[in-house]
Scaffold this active site. Structure first.
Site, PDB file in Angstrom:
ATOM      1  N   HIS A   1       0.560   5.282   6.749  1.00  0.00           N
ATOM      2  CA  HIS A   1       0.996   5.755   5.679  1.00  0.00           C
ATOM      3  C   HIS A   1       1.581   7.139   5.663  1.00  0.00           C
ATOM      4  O   HIS A   1       0.869   8.083   5.996  1.00  0.00           O
ATOM      5  CB  HIS A   1       0.264   5.562   4.419  1.00  0.00           C
TER       6      HIS A   1
ATOM      7  N   ASP B   1      -2.206   8.896   7.486  1.00  0.00           N
ATOM      8  CA  ASP B   1      -3.368   8.158   8.170  1.00  0.00           C
ATOM      9  C   ASP B   1      -2.377   7.064   9.249  1.00  0.00           C
ATOM     10  O   ASP B   1      -1.435   7.457   9.559  1.00  0.00           O
ATOM     11  CB  ASP B   1      -4.129   7.236   7.327  1.00  0.00           C
TER      12      ASP B   1
ATOM     13  N   SER C   1       0.645  -1.299   0.096  1.00  0.00           N
ATOM     14  CA  SER C   1      -0.028  -0.014   0.076  1.00  0.00           C
ATOM     15  C   SER C   1       0.993   1.398  -0.034  1.00  0.00           C
ATOM     16  O   SER C   1       0.193   2.357  -0.501  1.00  0.00           O
ATOM     17  CB  SER C   1      -0.941   0.104   1.236  1.00  0.00           C
TER      18      SER C   1
END
Length: 369
Positions: free
Chosen positions: A336, A333, A44
């Site tokens: 990340h 967040d 991600s």
């Protein structure tokens, strides 16, 4: 509902600062790409849309993700650019490298992004979040892409010569710790393996997959180390007494893996035509945390968008209102980095600012070989 012109004016006010900063730091990039193509493997941290159509919890194709990205919520797990977006621009590509899920045949010639959120080196990693493409699946997708490139370019020799000039970057392993080894409610790997044994298991699997990339033409390969996962808002929220001190046992385990990754670079560089290098994301993160203000950051232990302690107990929710001063945040967040942090990491990956940033060379040097 706001008129079209008022919405445009609002977006202009919201986005001009990060776009201006990006334009300034990319101003010296050459218009002609330094390499013909750039292939990306990862999770991600660099996924740019491969998970969008999956029935997975690991998706980011909704606001406020992408609030500062020209294309909006594209599937990137940040407010704007990822590190590979930054690197692709520094390499001279006019367009961002597209996700494999949406790429057509001709786009393969300039490279695609195979990364998938929640993916790991181990097959089961991230399974509690639903479908994802583990490292093995990303390699299979690359092999399929190579077969298409052979057809486009005419024969295997021409394709092999073409691919030997391209940059390949691999950033895997974060989820094998975050969403496996240190998640005992879902996985027993933490009980089955010591940190040394687990790192070796990961490296053994990693070696097999990277060797497959080499066998299918990869010669200029960047292995990106795992960052300081123990400093993420999520881990701070769960395991840090003061919400600011990084979780030592997590970072120590990651350092074992990273050290073996450096040895893997030396091992692969004995192969004919191979030019492998290691990017020390762990060290770059360490530098940022040591003196964040010198890099324009002021908030390093909480997410710009999230819920609970450190804005890290739950990640950014759909249509949640994020912080306004996100250019000052290290984390977007619970897990990340922000675009601001990704620009720092991407720039130092491309052109090392410290002799510890890359081994044995940075990406800029690799591209020139």
């Amino acid at each position: 509902m706001a008129s079209s012109s008022s919405r445009t004016e609002l977006m202009t006010r919201v986005c001009w600062v990060p776009l201006l900063a990006l334009a300034l730091f990319l101003g010296s990039v050459r218009s002609e790409p330094q390499v013909p193509c750039y292939f990306i493997f990862g999770d991600s941290l660099v996924d740019n849309g491969n998970n969008n159509d999956m029935a997975s919890l690991a998706r980011a194709n909704y606001p406020p993700y992408g609030i500062d990205f020209p294309g909006g919520s594209s599937g990137r797990f940040t407010n704007g650019l990822t590190t590979v977006d930054v690197i692709s621009k520094l390499l001279g590509f006019d367009n961002y490298i597209p996700p494999y899920a949406n790429a057509n045949g001709d786009q393969l010639l300039t490279g695609v992004n195979f990364a998938s959120a929640a993916a790991g080196i181990r097959e089961e990693t991230g399974q509690q979040l639903g479908p994802r493409i583990p490292f093995s699946g990303q390699v299979r997708n690359y092999q399929s892409a190579v077969q298409q490139m052979v057809n486009i370019l005419g024969d295997e020799d021409t394709a092999a010569n073409y691919l030997s000039k391209c940059i390949f970057s691999v950033g895997m392993g974060s989820n094998d710790y975050l969403n496996n080894y240190f998640m005992p409610m879902f996985y027993n790997s933490g009980q089955r393996y010591t940190p040394e044994q687990y790192a070796q298991d990961l490296i053994t699997r990693y070696t097999t997959f990277v060797r497959s990339l080499y066998d299918y033409g990869a010669r200029k390969v960047v292995l990106i180390g795992v960052g300081q996962v123990g400093c993420s808002p999520n881990e701070l929220a769960q395991h840090s007494a003061d919400g600011a001190t990084c979780v030592g046992n997590i970072n120590s385990a990651i350092e074992i893996f990273n050290n073996r990754l450096i040895s893997l670079v030396d091992q692969f560089n004995t192969l004919p035509g191979a030019h492998f290098t290691y990017i020390n994301a762990y060290h770059i993160f360490e530098d940022i945390l040591r003196d964040p203000r010198s890099m324009g950051l002021s908030v390093v232990n909480r997410g710009c968008c999230g819920v609970g302690r450190n804005n890290g107990q739950y990640t950014c929710l759909p249509y949640q209102i994020p912080c306004q001063n996100r250019e000052q945040y290290l984390f977007w967040d619970a897990f990340h980095p922000t675009e601001a942090a990704n620009i720092i990491i991407g720039k130092r990956s491309y052109q090392a600012q410290s002799d510890r940033d890359a081994y044995p060379m940075d990406i800029k040097t690799l591209a020139q070989i």
